[in-house]
Scaffold this motif. Structure first.
Motif, PDB file in Angstrom:
ATOM      1  N   VAL A  80      -4.985   4.369   5.844  1.00 31.47           N
ATOM      2  CA  VAL A  80      -6.065   5.330   6.043  1.00 31.47           C
ATOM      3  C   VAL A  80      -6.838   5.001   7.310  1.00 31.47           C
ATOM      4  N   PRO A  88       0.820  -1.218   0.000  1.00 34.41           N
ATOM      5  CA  PRO A  88       0.000   0.000   0.000  1.00 34.41           C
ATOM      6  C   PRO A  88       0.852   1.265   0.000  1.00 34.41           C
ATOM      7  N   ASP A  89       0.293   2.291  -0.607  1.00 31.45           N
ATOM      8  CA  ASP A  89       0.904   3.618  -0.546  1.00 31.45           C
ATOM      9  C   ASP A  89       0.334   4.439   0.607  1.00 31.45           C
ATOM     10  N   PHE A  90      -0.867   4.037   1.069  1.00 35.01           N
ATOM     11  CA  PHE A  90      -1.555   4.816   2.089  1.00 35.01           C
ATOM     12  C   PHE A  90      -2.117   3.895   3.174  1.00 35.01           C
ATOM     13  N   ASP A  98      -4.365   0.708  -3.519  1.00 31.62           N
ATOM     14  CA  ASP A  98      -3.219   1.450  -3.014  1.00 31.62           C
ATOM     15  C   ASP A  98      -3.305   1.740  -1.520  1.00 31.62           C
ATOM     16  N   ARG A  99      -4.271   1.103  -0.800  1.00 30.74           N
ATOM     17  CA  ARG A  99      -4.459   1.509   0.583  1.00 30.74           C
ATOM     18  C   ARG A  99      -4.954   0.373   1.481  1.00 30.74           C
ATOM     19  N   ALA A 142       4.554   3.704   3.339  1.00 33.67           N
ATOM     20  CA  ALA A 142       3.185   4.175   3.201  1.00 33.67           C
ATOM     21  C   ALA A 142       2.940   5.409   4.066  1.00 33.67           C
ATOM     22  N   TRP A 169     -11.234   8.835   0.385  1.00 32.40           N
ATOM     23  CA  TRP A 169     -10.165   8.159   1.109  1.00 32.40           C
ATOM     24  C   TRP A 169     -10.633   6.856   1.768  1.00 32.40           C
TER      25      TRP A 169
END
Length: 307
Positions: free
Chosen positions: A7, A3-5, A47-48, A31, A41
């Motif tokens: 949340v 993941p890049d994020f 990506d999360r 991340a 979001w």
């Protein structure tokens, strides 16, 4: 996919998403944590990872909320918080990434879940409410004291406080897991020492370490005292009867209580005896020989009283 994020929700924070963040940031250090309730979001994406927000629990989509109707429960019916869900799915990977031997991962994962994660889950869901003088010193309460005060007007105050609290939360998780791993290492050492002691009442260890769990696991009910070196002297220590409380299998002799050096030597007749706590749960000696002699004398008195 990495993941890049990461949340989670914005605003005030609680222990469960803080501790979840500890696990996830260790596994995915590249991340970025995003604290938001905006639909763009908290909608699942490749990506999360989304946790403690989003209104659903879907591991395949990497979304881990527990506030919705039909939220997931443990096998015994107890509720999860986001921390429990993250630990369930990512805890073993976290332990492996932390360098824990593969053979110990399952044991530490289970013990950490039962002793650390579950209380957080129950408290977050209102299923456990600590009371008494120490209620305000539980980890969830202490972490929440790091939130900004009510009249802090700076827009970034919550996020700044979250990241400061994250560092504190990380130290507790890492320390607890380190202690759990150390107990497993100690267990094998204590087990060998129990075999060496045979039916003797005194267990000699090469250094100070957690010993009671291994003694109980081995069923070594005959043991009464433990002897081990420390920095500059040797200790004679009692063995607690139960995990909770302070009652010992045997107390050190009453005549030794509170004495030191020459006064203790005179009473016990052992050269090198240097200290006995007034509570009679620990004593010290300047040499190994003196410590073992004190332990054997304590055994003899304990058996005479018990007999």
């Amino acid at each position: 996919m990495i993941p890049d994020f990461l949340v989670t929700h914005s605003g005030g924070f609680h222990a469960d998403e803080l501790l979840s963040s500890v696990i996830l940031t260790r596994l995915f250090p590249q991340a970025r944590i995003v604290r938001s309730r905006a639909p763009e979001w908290i909608t699942p994406g490749v990506d999360r990872i989304i946790y403690d927000v989003g209104g659903t629990y879907d591991p395949a989509a990497r979304i881990f909320d527990h506030h919705q109707r039909g939220a997931p429960l443990r096998e015994d019916g107890q509720p999860y918080s986001s921390f429990g869900l993250i630990w369930k799915h990512y805890g073993r990977d976290y332990l492996a990434a932390s360098g824990l031997p593969e053979a110990d991962v399952e044991a530490v994962h289970g013990s950490f879940d039962a002793g650390f994660v579950l209380p957080i889950d129950l408290t977050d869901n209102g299923a456990l409410s600590p009371s008494g003088p120490l209620a305000g010193l539980t980890l969830p309460v202490l972490l929440e004291t790091l939130k900004p005060v009510f009249d802090e007007a700076e827009p970034e105050a919550d996020d700044r406080a979250f990241h400061a609290a994250l560092a504190v939360a990380r130290s507790f998780v890492e320390a607890r897991i380190s202690q759990s791993a150390a107990k497993l290492r100690a267990e094998s050492i204590v087990h060998r020492a129990i075999e060496a002691a045979g039916q003797g009442r005194v267990l000699e260890l090469p250094r100070g370490m957690p010993f009671r769990p291994a003694i109980v696991k081995a069923g070594a009910d005959h043991l009464l005292f433990v002897v081990h070196p420390r920095e500059k002297d040797w200790c004679v220590t009692g063995i607690r009867r139960a995990e909770e409380g302070f009652e010992l299998r045997a107390d050190l002799p009453a005549a030794w209580a509170g004495l030191t050096n020459g006064a203790l030597e005179a009473v016990c007749g052992i050269e090198g005896a240097s200290f006995c706590h007034n509570g009679r749960f620990i004593a010290a000696a300047r040499t190994r020989e003196a410590a073992l002699a004190m332990a054997e004398l304590a055994v003899k008195e304990a058996l005479s009283i018990g007999g």
